[in-house]
Design a protein around this motif. Structure first.
Motif, short mmCIF file in Angstrom:
data_model
loop_
_atom_site.label_atom_id
_atom_site.label_comp_id
_atom_site.label_asym_id
_atom_site.label_seq_id
_atom_site.Cartn_x
_atom_site.Cartn_y
_atom_site.Cartn_z
N GLU A 220 -52.78 -39.33 98.76
CA GLU A 220 -53.98 -39.60 99.57
C GLU A 220 -53.71 -39.32 101.05
N HIS A 221 -54.77 -38.90 101.73
CA HIS A 221 -54.66 -38.63 103.17
C HIS A 221 -55.23 -39.83 103.93
N ILE A 222 -54.39 -40.47 104.75
CA ILE A 222 -54.85 -41.64 105.50
C ILE A 222 -54.65 -41.42 107.00
N THR A 223 -55.48 -42.10 107.80
CA THR A 223 -55.31 -42.03 109.25
C THR A 223 -55.38 -43.42 109.86
N LEU A 224 -54.66 -43.57 110.95
CA LEU A 224 -54.64 -44.81 111.73
C LEU A 224 -54.80 -44.37 113.18
N ALA A 225 -55.84 -44.86 113.85
CA ALA A 225 -56.11 -44.40 115.22
C ALA A 225 -56.35 -45.58 116.15
N TYR A 226 -55.94 -45.41 117.40
CA TYR A 226 -56.09 -46.44 118.44
C TYR A 226 -57.39 -46.22 119.20
#
Length: 359
Positions: A220-226
């Motif tokens: 799976e492709h996941i993202t975490l952004a500020y």
């Protein structure tokens, strides 16, 4: 970092209980309600001076008792350390290290590095931005005293500015010079907090992504952004631009106290589009990345607490997680589970010494 013994007096459902731990893996098994999670919370209390699950201190006292004591004997960098957290109704909580009381609780933060993974972590996904900010602050503060002090000072000034805005509204008055004093202080502390959070996430996000891929087998492709208002403007300008709005609201509507993290899977919010297993994998990856970061920053291997870790995960994901902790990067583990047989089968795969406590 090793927790050798733990003694509880009047803590939650325990009147009096003593534990002597294995230096690698310790499992607490038993039916729901017997206190497995409470033992983990007592260990957390020794590290952070508060409960992970219930911030109301009086509610951590056993039934009608007047006080509780949590007493832990540690070994850190080949030195013996004794931490005692005690609380008596009507008095302040006390934290002592080797018999000496701390002047400020914040001085203790980071001394016992610890990471907990629990079903309660789901709040990071489903609750508001405040929960996610606390997560960032907790990770950074365990190894950065300057950041913790900036945060404490920022929140103090923020509270004073909000009180001033309420005073202006109640008295139908306004003083631009006074508000400017608070704006300046918030700007100075906020600028440093933003810079530290930004630098932290630049380091943290690749670690997190690597952990998630290991758990999910790169599926799976996941993202975490500020997310922060300070990406586009400095805090002083934001405060000046929003002063009329703040007067009407009677609180400060802009600043680093509004920062957030966005969690996405396949470019969609994980809160809405992630399965329970995907959400749990995301949270576990987040916490294992926290473990890696704290260890790298402090040079001390944190304690790792796994509360009800096998809930809502298929066997393959459980095996991936167990494979991750089956190496020398991890130190002492504490696991709680309702199924004694399942727990024993899992810890046997790790090829480390272990102890099972049936509660």
């Amino acid at each position: 970092m090793i927790l050798k013994t733990l003694s509880l007096v009047n803590y939650k459902n325990f009147e009096s209980e003593d534990f002597e731990f294995d230096h690698k893996i310790n499992c607490f098994v038993g039916l729901n309600g017997v206190g497995k999670t409470n033992v983990l919370d007592a260990i957390y209390h020794l590290s952070f001076g508060k409960s992970y699950f219930n911030p109301v201190t009086t509610q951590n006292i056993n039934h009608e008792a007047d006080f509780f004591v949590v007493d832990g004997a540690f070994e850190k960098n080949e030195r013996s350390e004794k931490i005692i957290v005690s609380f008596k109704r009507g008095q302040k909580k006390v934290i002592k290290r080797n018999g000496k009381m701390y002047d400020k609780f914040s001085d203790h933060i980071g001394f016992i590095p610890l990471v907990i993974i629990s079903p309660a972590d789901r709040d990071l996904i489903i609750e508001g931005s405040d929960t996610r900010r606390k997560f960032i602050d907790s990770v950074i503060s365990q190894s950065d005293k300057t950041y913790l002090n900036n945060l404490i000072n920022y929140n103090k000034v923020l509270s004073q500015r909000n009180a001033l805005l309420k005073y202006f509204a109640a008295n139908n008055t306004f003083n631009a010079q006074t508000i400017e004093v608070y704006n300046e202080q918030l700007h100075n502390y906020g600028k440093e907090i933003f810079k530290t959070r930004e630098a932290f996430l630049q380091t943290f996000i690749p670690i997190f992504k690597s952990r998630y891929q290991a758990i999910s087998n790169n599926n799976e492709h996941i993202t975490l952004a500020y997310k922060s208002q300070l990406h586009d403007s400095d805090l002083k300008s934001l405060l000046e631009q929003n002063v009329q709005k703040d007067k009407a609201l009677q609180y400060t509507s802009v600043g680093v106290h509004k920062d957030d993290l966005s969690f996405e899977i396949e470019s969609h919010p994980i809160k809405k589009f992630g399965s329970q297993g995907q959400q749990k994998s995301f949270l576990i990856a987040l916490k294992l990345a926290q473990f890696d970061f704290i260890k790298a920053q402090s040079g001390v291997t944190p304690l790792l607490l796994l509360d009800d870790i096998f809930d809502k995960l298929d066997e393959q994901r459980v095996s991936q997680i167990i494979a991750l902790v089956d190496n020398e990067n991890f130190g002492q583990l504490f696991i709680s589970d309702t199924h004694a047989e399942r727990t024993e089968n899992v810890v046997k795969q790790i090829h480390q010494s272990y102890k099972i406590f049936k509660l």
